[in-house]
Design a protein around this motif. Structure first.
Motif, PDB file in Angstrom:
ATOM      1  N   THR A 128       0.888  -1.370   0.080  1.00 47.85           N
ATOM      2  CA  THR A 128       0.051   0.130   0.258  1.00 47.85           C
ATOM      3  C   THR A 128       0.772   1.360   0.172  1.00 47.85           C
ATOM      4  OG1 THR A 128       0.018   0.319   2.421  1.00 47.85           O
ATOM      5  CG2 THR A 128      -1.740  -1.239   1.346  1.00 47.85           C
ATOM      6  N   LYS A 129       0.394   2.121  -0.276  1.00 49.36           N
ATOM      7  CA  LYS A 129       1.079   3.622  -0.347  1.00 49.36           C
ATOM      8  C   LYS A 129       1.295   4.213   1.066  1.00 49.36           C
ATOM      9  CE  LYS A 129       0.415   8.463  -1.693  1.00 49.36           C
ATOM     10  NZ  LYS A 129      -0.559   9.549  -2.371  1.00 49.36           N
ATOM     11  N   VAL A 130       0.313   3.846   2.058  1.00 47.19           N
ATOM     12  CA  VAL A 130       0.725   4.246   3.323  1.00 47.19           C
ATOM     13  C   VAL A 130       2.023   3.316   3.691  1.00 47.19           C
ATOM     14  CG1 VAL A 130      -0.123   4.013   5.858  1.00 47.19           C
ATOM     15  CG2 VAL A 130      -1.526   4.704   4.111  1.00 47.19           C
ATOM     16  N   GLY A 131       2.091   1.983   3.458  1.00 44.55           N
ATOM     17  CA  GLY A 131       3.170   1.150   3.844  1.00 44.55           C
ATOM     18  C   GLY A 131       4.460   1.484   3.279  1.00 44.55           C
ATOM     19  N   LEU A 132       4.436   2.121   1.816  1.00 45.56           N
ATOM     20  CA  LEU A 132       5.686   2.700   1.357  1.00 45.56           C
ATOM     21  C   LEU A 132       6.073   3.912   1.639  1.00 45.56           C
ATOM     22  CD1 LEU A 132       7.551   2.586  -1.135  1.00 45.56           C
ATOM     23  CD2 LEU A 132       5.908   3.580  -2.719  1.00 45.56           C
ATOM     24  N   THR A 133       5.113   4.855   2.397  1.00 46.73           N
ATOM     25  CA  THR A 133       5.552   5.874   3.117  1.00 46.73           C
ATOM     26  C   THR A 133       6.250   5.681   4.273  1.00 46.73           C
ATOM     27  OG1 THR A 133       3.588   7.028   1.884  1.00 46.73           O
ATOM     28  CG2 THR A 133       4.567   8.161   3.810  1.00 46.73           C
ATOM     29  N   ILE A 134       5.664   4.860   5.165  1.00 49.58           N
ATOM     30  CA  ILE A 134       6.295   4.473   6.163  1.00 49.58           C
ATOM     31  C   ILE A 134       7.729   3.909   6.055  1.00 49.58           C
ATOM     32  CG2 ILE A 134       6.345   2.876   8.294  1.00 49.58           C
ATOM     33  CD1 ILE A 134       3.406   3.030   8.315  1.00 49.58           C
ATOM     34  N   ARG A 135       7.766   2.924   5.032  1.00 49.06           N
ATOM     35  CA  ARG A 135       9.073   2.405   4.924  1.00 49.06           C
ATOM     36  C   ARG A 135      10.161   3.552   4.378  1.00 49.06           C
ATOM     37  NH1 ARG A 135       9.130  -1.068   0.879  1.00 49.06           N
ATOM     38  NH2 ARG A 135       6.973  -0.765   0.251  1.00 49.06           N
ATOM     39  N   ARG A 159       6.142   9.573  11.432  1.00 52.70           N
ATOM     40  CA  ARG A 159       6.899   8.973  12.571  1.00 52.70           C
ATOM     41  C   ARG A 159       5.963   9.047  13.737  1.00 52.70           C
ATOM     42  NH1 ARG A 159      13.200  10.449  11.633  1.00 52.70           N
ATOM     43  NH2 ARG A 159      13.660   9.106   9.888  1.00 52.70           N
ATOM     44  N   LEU A 160       5.210  10.393  13.716  1.00 49.21           N
ATOM     45  CA  LEU A 160       4.259  10.822  14.937  1.00 49.21           C
ATOM     46  C   LEU A 160       3.078   9.857  14.809  1.00 49.21           C
ATOM     47  CD1 LEU A 160       3.295  12.613  17.267  1.00 49.21           C
ATOM     48  CD2 LEU A 160       2.179  13.800  15.381  1.00 49.21           C
ATOM     49  N   TRP A 161       2.526   9.434  13.995  1.00 44.53           N
ATOM     50  CA  TRP A 161       1.455   8.658  13.732  1.00 44.53           C
ATOM     51  C   TRP A 161       1.794   7.284  13.831  1.00 44.53           C
ATOM     52  CZ3 TRP A 161      -2.827  10.559  15.278  1.00 44.53           C
ATOM     53  CH2 TRP A 161      -3.072  11.829  15.114  1.00 44.53           C
ATOM     54  N   SER A 162       3.016   6.812  13.337  1.00 42.98           N
ATOM     55  CA  SER A 162       3.295   5.511  13.506  1.00 42.98           C
ATOM     56  C   SER A 162       3.680   5.198  15.098  1.00 42.98           C
ATOM     57  CB  SER A 162       4.780   5.214  12.613  1.00 42.98           C
ATOM     58  OG  SER A 162       4.238   5.342  11.386  1.00 42.98           O
ATOM     59  N   THR A 163       4.210   6.036  15.691  1.00 45.55           N
ATOM     60  CA  THR A 163       4.463   5.819  16.961  1.00 45.55           C
ATOM     61  C   THR A 163       3.308   5.947  17.912  1.00 45.55           C
ATOM     62  OG1 THR A 163       6.537   6.953  16.915  1.00 45.55           O
ATOM     63  CG2 THR A 163       5.851   6.600  18.948  1.00 45.55           C
ATOM     64  N   ALA A 164       2.276   6.569  17.454  1.00 43.63           N
ATOM     65  CA  ALA A 164       0.897   6.713  18.128  1.00 43.63           C
ATOM     66  C   ALA A 164       0.247   5.150  18.055  1.00 43.63           C
ATOM     67  CB  ALA A 164      -0.011   7.617  17.514  1.00 43.63           C
ATOM     68  N   ALA A 165       0.390   4.611  16.582  1.00 41.58           N
ATOM     69  CA  ALA A 165      -0.416   3.490  16.490  1.00 41.58           C
ATOM     70  C   ALA A 165       0.322   2.482  17.302  1.00 41.58           C
ATOM     71  CB  ALA A 165      -0.174   3.029  14.839  1.00 41.58           C
ATOM     72  N   GLY A 166       1.795   2.270  17.254  1.00 41.25           N
ATOM     73  CA  GLY A 166       2.439   1.431  18.219  1.00 41.25           C
ATOM     74  C   GLY A 166       2.151   1.534  19.505  1.00 41.25           C
ATOM     75  N   GLY A 167       1.828   2.697  20.050  1.00 42.42           N
ATOM     76  CA  GLY A 167       1.517   2.999  21.523  1.00 42.42           C
ATOM     77  C   GLY A 167      -0.235   2.378  21.670  1.00 42.42           C
ATOM     78  N   ALA A 168      -1.080   2.726  21.094  1.00 43.26           N
ATOM     79  CA  ALA A 168      -2.080   2.229  20.944  1.00 43.26           C
ATOM     80  C   ALA A 168      -2.168   0.794  21.001  1.00 43.26           C
ATOM     81  CB  ALA A 168      -3.082   2.697  19.881  1.00 43.26           C
ATOM     82  N   LEU A 169      -1.510   0.126  20.166  1.00 41.25           N
ATOM     83  CA  LEU A 169      -1.452  -1.394  20.475  1.00 41.25           C
ATOM     84  C   LEU A 169      -0.711  -1.994  21.434  1.00 41.25           C
ATOM     85  CD1 LEU A 169      -0.357  -2.401  16.470  1.00 41.25           C
ATOM     86  CD2 LEU A 169      -2.720  -2.481  17.626  1.00 41.25           C
ATOM     87  N   ALA A 170       0.340  -1.288  22.051  1.00 43.74           N
ATOM     88  CA  ALA A 170       0.931  -1.555  23.182  1.00 43.74           C
ATOM     89  C   ALA A 170      -0.079  -1.590  24.453  1.00 43.74           C
ATOM     90  CB  ALA A 170       2.117  -0.733  23.415  1.00 43.74           C
ATOM     91  N   GLY A 171      -1.014  -0.504  24.417  1.00 47.56           N
ATOM     92  CA  GLY A 171      -2.253  -0.442  25.269  1.00 47.56           C
ATOM     93  C   GLY A 171      -2.920  -1.556  25.249  1.00 47.56           C
ATOM     94  N   ILE A 172      -3.267  -1.848  24.051  1.00 45.96           N
ATOM     95  CA  ILE A 172      -4.339  -3.029  23.984  1.00 45.96           C
ATOM     96  C   ILE A 172      -3.814  -4.415  24.505  1.00 45.96           C
ATOM     97  CG2 ILE A 172      -5.437  -4.675  22.384  1.00 45.96           C
ATOM     98  CD1 ILE A 172      -5.716  -2.236  20.474  1.00 45.96           C
ATOM     99  N   GLY A 173      -2.220  -4.446  24.251  1.00 47.57           N
ATOM    100  CA  GLY A 173      -1.552  -5.870  24.818  1.00 47.57           C
ATOM    101  C   GLY A 173      -1.493  -5.688  26.700  1.00 47.57           C
ATOM    102  N   GLY A 174      -1.629  -4.402  26.842  1.00 46.61           N
ATOM    103  CA  GLY A 174      -1.718  -4.237  28.533  1.00 46.61           C
ATOM    104  C   GLY A 174      -3.155  -4.718  28.907  1.00 46.61           C
ATOM    105  N   ALA A 175      -4.147  -3.954  28.326  1.00 45.13           N
ATOM    106  CA  ALA A 175      -5.349  -4.421  28.600  1.00 45.13           C
ATOM    107  C   ALA A 175      -5.812  -5.983  28.580  1.00 45.13           C
ATOM    108  CB  ALA A 175      -6.441  -3.706  27.574  1.00 45.13           C
ATOM    109  N   TYR A 176      -4.990  -6.813  27.583  1.00 49.07           N
ATOM    110  CA  TYR A 176      -5.316  -8.059  27.791  1.00 49.07           C
ATOM    111  C   TYR A 176      -4.769  -8.824  29.162  1.00 49.07           C
ATOM    112  CZ  TYR A 176      -4.137 -13.156  26.506  1.00 49.07           C
ATOM    113  OH  TYR A 176      -4.228 -14.360  26.549  1.00 49.07           O
ATOM    114  N   LEU A 177      -3.468  -8.288  29.548  1.00 47.21           N
ATOM    115  CA  LEU A 177      -3.004  -8.866  30.570  1.00 47.21           C
ATOM    116  C   LEU A 177      -4.030  -8.731  31.751  1.00 47.21           C
ATOM    117  CD1 LEU A 177       0.487  -7.501  30.549  1.00 47.21           C
ATOM    118  CD2 LEU A 177      -0.283 -10.118  30.189  1.00 47.21           C
TER     119      LEU A 177
END
Length: 307
Positions: free
Chosen positions: A166-173, A193-211
């Motif tokens: 995808t274009k989004v993926g190419l932009t990130i890379r 990088r701001l929104w990639s880091t935000a997405a990574g933080g959101a997924l880490a929060g979900i991982g914490g909620a699973y615990l």
């Protein structure tokens, strides 16, 4: 009625452990893979994971809804990621040093606000059994799968496809491989990088909620045991590939279940040593797959750990 299945209990316990333990690692490592593919490292994921576990558990208890707790954990994780990304774009700010500071800050904040929720019981996230075909309780327990495990596997596949097709993926890379090339193409590197880091933080929060909302299913100050930092190591082992992050997480989860599995079949002497299996395995794999020429194979060129 209980059924003694003998040594078959070991692979069953390892399978069940791989399913249960790997889920938070999948979310955190896939999120960090996206962050690092954009050219930024976030070592603060441990603090994000712990705060996500606390905030998800607190809101689930207050609203009597595990799903609202999950959304809260993702939201606060995103805020942590946005804060990390915003500070990192300032001149002379080191993302690794900032990540360590946010790890301490997030953990301390979670412990401070989480004290009232150590005893109360919040609702758990739903799960379903893939062992419906068996009458053996151990099989049914081992194959009991939380919905977030399925979501995590789907996420890893989707993220891997997105980065490649995808274009989004190419932009990130491009932003992660060469900031100068990205700017030449008109890409706002800081925004990516701001929104990639935000997405990574959101997924880490979900991982914490699973615990806190499923396994082990409670909130306490020792709930993480360094899983956020270990997930960062898994990203390097997975060579920055989201789908490989899922494989590495399953391997780590299975290794983590080795000690309890041996104990369940009567191996009591020295079984505590097997609790170190995931850490020894991760270290061994990193050494085995690294060399002076391949140590940073596939690593984004803009990462601070490659310079």
């Amino acid at each position: 009625m209980t059924t003694d299945i003998g040594l078959w209990g070991v692979p069953l316990a390892i399978l069940g452990g791989a399913i249960r333990v790997s889920t938070p690692f999948i979310f955190v490592s896939v999120g960090e893979a996206l962050t690092e593919r954009s050219g930024r490292v976030n070592l603060g994921l441990e603090g994000t994971l712990v705060f996500g576990a606390m905030s998800g558990y607190a809101l689930a208890y207050q609203t009597n809804s595990a799903w609202l707790g999950l959304l809260a954990a993702a939201f606060f994780g995103m805020l942590f990621g946005l804060f990390h990304g915003w500070i990192c774009k300032l001149p002379k700010v080191n993302d690794i040093a900032l990540g360590i500071a946010l790890m301490i800050f997030g953990s301390g904040l979670a412990f401070f606000f989480g004290k009232p929720y150590i005893q109360p019981v919040a609702p758990h996230l739903p799960a379903f059994s893939l062992g419906w075909w068996s009458d053996v309780p151990q099989v049914q327990a081992a194959l009991r799968v939380n919905v977030l495990f399925i979501a995590g596997i789907a996420l890893a596949i989707a993220a891997s496809w997105m980065l490649k097709n995808t274009k989004v993926g190419l932009t990130i890379r491009v932003a992660g491989d060469s900031a100068d090339a990205a700017r030449a193409l008109g890409i706002d590197v800081n925004r990516v990088r701001l929104w990639s880091t935000a997405a990574g933080g959101a997924l880490a929060g979900i991982g914490g909620a699973y615990l806190s909302l499923y396994y082990p299913g409670s909130w306490n100050e020792g709930i993480s045991s360094g899983q956020g930092l270990m997930a960062v190591a898994l990203v390097i082992f997975a060579r920055w590939s989201p789908i490989n992050c899922a494989y590495a997480s399953l391997l780590f989860g299975g290794a983590g279940a080795l000690g309890p599995a041996l104990q369940s079949v009567g191996v009591t002497q020295g079984y505590y040593l097997f609790y170190a299996a995931p850490y020894v395995l991760t270290l061994g794999l990193l050494i085995a797959t690294s060399s002076t020429t391949r140590a940073m194979t596939s690593a984004p060129g803009e990462l601070s750990i490659t310079k």
